[in-house]
Write an enzyme that holds these catalytic residues in place. Structure first.
Site, mmCIF file in Angstrom:
data_model
loop_
_atom_site.group_PDB
_atom_site.id
_atom_site.type_symbol
_atom_site.label_atom_id
_atom_site.label_comp_id
_atom_site.label_asym_id
_atom_site.label_seq_id
_atom_site.Cartn_x
_atom_site.Cartn_y
_atom_site.Cartn_z
ATOM 1 N N SER A 136 41.026 39.178 27.162
ATOM 2 C CA SER A 136 42.135 39.930 27.752
ATOM 3 C C SER A 136 43.435 39.223 27.429
ATOM 4 O O SER A 136 43.474 37.990 27.315
ATOM 5 C CB SER A 136 41.953 40.030 29.268
ATOM 6 O OG SER A 136 43.137 40.480 29.892
ATOM 7 N N LYS B 92 39.373 34.500 31.436
ATOM 8 C CA LYS B 92 39.588 35.060 30.102
ATOM 9 C C LYS B 92 40.245 34.047 29.173
ATOM 10 O O LYS B 92 39.988 34.033 27.966
ATOM 11 C CB LYS B 92 40.433 36.339 30.199
ATOM 12 C CG LYS B 92 39.730 37.497 30.892
ATOM 13 C CD LYS B 92 38.429 37.865 30.203
ATOM 14 C CE LYS B 92 37.801 39.101 30.821
ATOM 15 N NZ LYS B 92 36.507 39.464 30.168
ATOM 16 N N TYR C 288 40.920 35.713 37.339
ATOM 17 C CA TYR C 288 40.504 36.542 36.204
ATOM 18 C C TYR C 288 41.158 36.044 34.917
ATOM 19 O O TYR C 288 40.494 35.897 33.880
ATOM 20 C CB TYR C 288 40.886 38.001 36.469
ATOM 21 C CG TYR C 288 40.678 38.916 35.289
ATOM 22 C CD1 TYR C 288 39.422 39.440 35.010
ATOM 23 C CD2 TYR C 288 41.741 39.266 34.455
ATOM 24 C CE1 TYR C 288 39.231 40.284 33.920
ATOM 25 C CE2 TYR C 288 41.562 40.105 33.371
ATOM 26 C CZ TYR C 288 40.307 40.616 33.108
ATOM 27 O OH TYR C 288 40.124 41.453 32.036
#
Length: 227
Positions: free
Chosen positions: A78, A95, A91
């Site tokens: 991401s 990533k 998160y």
């Protein structure tokens, strides 16, 4: 037999393992790989953990691919891992770890014919569905990302260690760079203003990419530091 599962095409005879292939991007990837002839195996047991859920199957695949002398690994990361995300720090960190892991795999596998690349997609998923502007929704279907993945999975692909951002019918290359080297003053009382000046001078230099961290270190320590 449905078209999506006809075992003929550029990936015929290849096995594709897709982590989280039940919906969204994963489902689009599964169908696109199958249309290209790959035998698709869906692994949904690892969805709970962003980072380990990708590392474990990738490591297992590498253990088979390296002795075989061939393999293609595509990790879905991401742009949050590159730039950070407000309210999604955990998160983004997972990533970011995946981006570093992918570059490491790329370096480890290249000599054995195992190429690893990272896809950083923008698409409608369960996580992005609520926050996606209505004007962008029609352009952000997961199917628009799938052709990039199948190209990376093909035998003819020679790319390795690339970060590829794609979505909405657009694509661009991304990377991590270091700018110019400047001398650090031998001063235990470095002021914030002086540090800002040093970073500005560094940023005025040419950005450089490195295959792995040891190459970056060698470049940092190489030659005379400009005054």
């Amino acid at each position: 037999m449905p078209e999506a599962f006809v075992l003929a095409g550029p990936l015929a005879g290849r096995v594709a393992i897709v982590s989280g292939g039940g919906r969204g991007l994963g489902r689009s990837f599964c169908l696109a790989l199958a249309r290209q002839g790959a035998m698709v195996v869906v692994n949904d047991e690892v969805l709970a953990v962003n980072l380990q859920g990708s590392i474990r199957p990738a490591r297992a695949a590498m253990a088979v691919m390296r002795p075989a002398g061939y393999g293609r690994i595509i990790l879905v990361a991401s742009t949050g891992g590159l730039h950070g995300d407000v309210g999604l720090s955990a998160y983004a960190a997972s990533k970011g770890g995946l981006l570093a892991f992918g570059r490491s795999l790329a370096a480890e596998g290249a000599a054995k014919g195992v190429l690893t690349n990272l896809l950083l997609p923008y698409a409608l998923t369960q996580m992005t569905d609520d926050g996606m502007p209505s004007s962008a929704r029609k352009h952000m279907e997961p199917d628009a990302v799938a052709p990039v993945l199948t190209a990376l999975a093909s035998e003819g692909c020679r790319l390795n260690g690339e970060y590829i951002v794609t979505g909405g019918g657009r694509l661009r290359r991304a990377s991590v760079v270091e700018w110019g080297t400047v001398p650090l003053p031998d001063d235990p009382d470095l002021s914030p203003g002086r540090l800002e000046d040093l970073l500005a001078r560094s940023h005025a230099g040419e950005p450089k990419e490195f295959r792995v961290s040891v190459d970056a270190f060698a470049d940092l320590m190489d030659g005379e530091v400009p005054g």
